[in-house]
Each structure stands twice: as C-alpha cells, then as structure tokens.
Design a protein around this motif. Sequence first.
Motif, mmCIF file in Angstrom:
data_model
loop_
_atom_site.group_PDB
_atom_site.id
_atom_site.type_symbol
_atom_site.label_atom_id
_atom_site.label_comp_id
_atom_site.label_asym_id
_atom_site.label_seq_id
_atom_site.Cartn_x
_atom_site.Cartn_y
_atom_site.Cartn_z
ATOM 1 N N TYR A 23 0.828 -1.207 0.000
ATOM 2 C CA TYR A 23 0.000 0.000 0.000
ATOM 3 C C TYR A 23 0.869 1.266 0.000
ATOM 4 C CZ TYR A 23 -3.072 3.677 1.704
ATOM 5 O OH TYR A 23 -3.745 4.862 1.852
ATOM 6 N N TYR A 24 1.848 1.311 0.898
ATOM 7 C CA TYR A 24 2.681 2.513 0.984
ATOM 8 C C TYR A 24 3.625 2.643 -0.211
ATOM 9 C CZ TYR A 24 0.862 3.396 5.634
ATOM 10 O OH TYR A 24 0.032 3.665 6.681
ATOM 11 N N TYR A 25 4.090 1.530 -0.754
ATOM 12 C CA TYR A 25 4.926 1.579 -1.945
ATOM 13 C C TYR A 25 4.115 2.120 -3.124
ATOM 14 C CZ TYR A 25 7.807 0.153 -5.872
ATOM 15 O OH TYR A 25 8.548 0.155 -7.029
ATOM 16 N N LYS A 26 2.890 1.622 -3.268
ATOM 17 C CA LYS A 26 2.019 2.059 -4.357
ATOM 18 C C LYS A 26 1.688 3.542 -4.247
ATOM 19 C CE LYS A 26 -2.280 0.838 -6.643
ATOM 20 N NZ LYS A 26 -3.492 0.056 -6.612
ATOM 21 N N ASN A 27 1.575 4.031 -3.008
ATOM 22 C CA ASN A 27 1.261 5.446 -2.784
ATOM 23 C C ASN A 27 2.506 6.311 -2.587
ATOM 24 O OD1 ASN A 27 -1.725 5.574 -2.813
ATOM 25 N ND2 ASN A 27 -1.461 4.003 -1.227
ATOM 26 N N ASP A 28 3.683 5.763 -2.921
ATOM 27 C CA ASP A 28 4.953 6.483 -2.903
ATOM 28 C C ASP A 28 5.294 7.081 -1.533
ATOM 29 O OD1 ASP A 28 7.268 7.080 -4.274
ATOM 30 O OD2 ASP A 28 6.571 9.100 -4.824
ATOM 31 N N VAL A 29 5.033 6.309 -0.479
ATOM 32 C CA VAL A 29 5.409 6.710 0.880
ATOM 33 C C VAL A 29 6.553 5.779 1.278
ATOM 34 C CG1 VAL A 29 4.607 7.124 3.234
ATOM 35 C CG2 VAL A 29 2.999 7.327 1.323
ATOM 36 N N SER A 30 7.768 6.153 0.856
ATOM 37 C CA SER A 30 8.903 5.228 0.945
ATOM 38 C C SER A 30 9.299 4.891 2.376
ATOM 39 C CB SER A 30 10.100 5.772 0.174
ATOM 40 O OG SER A 30 10.513 7.006 0.719
ATOM 41 N N PHE A 31 9.254 5.859 3.305
ATOM 42 C CA PHE A 31 9.656 5.563 4.685
ATOM 43 C C PHE A 31 8.760 4.492 5.297
ATOM 44 C CE2 PHE A 31 8.987 6.268 9.250
ATOM 45 C CZ PHE A 31 10.263 5.964 9.707
ATOM 46 N N LYS A 32 7.456 4.675 5.175
ATOM 47 C CA LYS A 32 6.517 3.708 5.758
ATOM 48 C C LYS A 32 6.599 2.363 5.042
ATOM 49 C CE LYS A 32 3.333 7.082 7.682
ATOM 50 N NZ LYS A 32 1.949 7.555 7.771
ATOM 51 N N SER A 33 6.845 2.391 3.758
ATOM 52 C CA SER A 33 7.016 1.152 3.011
ATOM 53 C C SER A 33 8.255 0.397 3.499
ATOM 54 C CB SER A 33 7.142 1.444 1.514
ATOM 55 O OG SER A 33 7.354 0.264 0.787
ATOM 56 N N THR A 34 9.335 1.122 3.740
ATOM 57 C CA THR A 34 10.567 0.508 4.236
ATOM 58 C C THR A 34 10.364 -0.079 5.631
ATOM 59 O OG1 THR A 34 11.871 2.075 2.942
ATOM 60 C CG2 THR A 34 13.005 0.932 4.729
ATOM 61 N N VAL A 35 9.657 0.647 6.497
ATOM 62 C CA VAL A 35 9.366 0.132 7.844
ATOM 63 C C VAL A 35 8.536 -1.141 7.749
ATOM 64 C CG1 VAL A 35 8.133 0.598 10.004
ATOM 65 C CG2 VAL A 35 9.568 2.374 8.986
ATOM 66 N N ALA A 36 7.552 -1.154 6.857
ATOM 67 C CA ALA A 36 6.707 -2.342 6.687
ATOM 68 C C ALA A 36 7.521 -3.527 6.169
ATOM 69 C CB ALA A 36 5.544 -2.033 5.751
ATOM 70 N N ILE A 37 8.468 -3.278 5.285
ATOM 71 C CA ILE A 37 9.350 -4.355 4.815
ATOM 72 C C ILE A 37 10.184 -4.883 5.981
ATOM 73 C CG2 ILE A 37 11.341 -4.875 3.345
ATOM 74 C CD1 ILE A 37 10.060 -2.902 1.283
ATOM 75 N N GLY A 38 10.671 -3.980 6.821
ATOM 76 C CA GLY A 38 11.369 -4.399 8.039
ATOM 77 C C GLY A 38 10.460 -5.226 8.937
ATOM 78 N N GLY A 39 9.170 -4.865 8.970
ATOM 79 C CA GLY A 39 8.196 -5.633 9.745
ATOM 80 C C GLY A 39 8.015 -7.043 9.209
ATOM 81 N N ILE A 40 8.056 -7.173 7.890
ATOM 82 C CA ILE A 40 7.967 -8.512 7.283
ATOM 83 C C ILE A 40 9.147 -9.357 7.749
ATOM 84 C CG2 ILE A 40 8.085 -9.792 5.109
ATOM 85 C CD1 ILE A 40 6.689 -7.316 3.802
ATOM 86 N N VAL A 41 10.338 -8.785 7.697
ATOM 87 C CA VAL A 41 11.547 -9.518 8.086
ATOM 88 C C VAL A 41 11.498 -9.886 9.571
ATOM 89 C CG1 VAL A 41 14.060 -9.337 8.337
ATOM 90 C CG2 VAL A 41 12.945 -8.476 6.270
ATOM 91 N N CYS A 42 11.186 -8.912 10.426
ATOM 92 C CA CYS A 42 11.146 -9.176 11.870
ATOM 93 C C CYS A 42 10.046 -10.169 12.241
ATOM 94 C CB CYS A 42 10.940 -7.872 12.642
ATOM 95 S SG CYS A 42 12.324 -6.733 12.536
ATOM 96 N N GLY A 43 8.884 -10.036 11.619
ATOM 97 C CA GLY A 43 7.789 -10.959 11.892
ATOM 98 C C GLY A 43 8.052 -12.358 11.385
ATOM 99 N N ALA A 44 8.891 -12.457 10.364
ATOM 100 C CA ALA A 44 9.195 -13.766 9.786
ATOM 101 C C ALA A 44 10.158 -14.584 10.637
ATOM 102 C CB ALA A 44 9.766 -13.596 8.379
#
Length: 191
Positions: A23-44
Amino acid sequence: MNRKLVILLSGLYVVFMAILAFYYYKNDVSFKSTVAIGGIVCGAVPLLLALFTKLQFNLPIVISYLIFLIGSQYLGSIRGWYGLGWWDTFMHFVSGAILAFSGIALYERLIHRNAGDEISPWFVFLFTLSFAALGGVLWEVYEFSSDQFFDMTLQGGGNKDTMTDLIADTAGGLAIAIWAGVRTRIKLKKG
C-alpha cells in the motif's frame, strides 16, 4: 499447539506488514514502506524458526515479541507515535523486560537440570539484568552505526536519546530481574 499458534500469529503479522508495504509503496510513501518491509523480516523470524527448526518456543515471549513489533513498527514508526516523545522510552522499557524474560528462558535451557537446586538468586538476578542491558547496548550500537554509515537519524536526540533509551532498557530488565531473583529464592526455600 504452541508451534501452530506461533506460525499463525507470526504469519498474520507478516501478511499485515506485506499489505502495508504494498500500500505505501504504491502510494509512494517510501519511509513507511521501508518500515513495513522491516516488519515482514522481523515478523518472519519466529515464523521461519517454527517452520524450519525443531525449537520449542516460549509462547509468552513470542506473543510479547509480536506485540512489541506492533508497538514499535506499526504504532511507533508507521502511525507516528514516536512523535509523542514518551513512546520511544516506553518501548525501550518494554524491550528491556522482553529481553530479560528471554534471558531467563535461555538460562533455563542452558543450565543442567539439577543446577537449579543450588543456583544463587543473585546470579539469576545479575544474569537477567545483564542480558537485558546487553540487548539495549547492542540496539544502540545498531542505531549509532545506521546513523553513521547510512545517514539515518535513529538517534534523533543524540547522547540524551541514547542514555534515556539505555536507562529505560535497564529499568525494564531490572524489574524482571528482581522478580526472577525473588522467584528463585522462593523456589530454593521450598526445595
């Protein structure tokens, strides 16, 4: 049952963060998109450990870890609660407590079964406190290194931020270390 619950909860967190990242990548909100990617890694992490290893998990620690991720990544970074001022300190207190509980779980796995009858409550206290404080120090090294090498601003308040974080980590660890020492003393008196 614990393994299935770890897989379910971790999987839900990873899916939630993947949706946010998209969602954030599609809406060009790079900081929040990067945090969410970090969340994927940490949650995994617990998810992958549950799927590909035979490790038995302490369910309260895994649940606490996931709640911490929600508090730090989603509420803190994505929703902006770190801007409240006190949220970062609170999250460091919570992480100190979680690290202390993790230290207790590690200690209980590593000691010989009969050693618990002779262990000093002071040793349990010091080990638990030290484990939590070391975790806090390693996190601050990560923040400092990220700021220095990748031009980030994780230590927004400089030395004051670092010291406040370390004090909060240690205070969270201290609360659990006191509990662990008292619990060990009570067990020794009963035994």
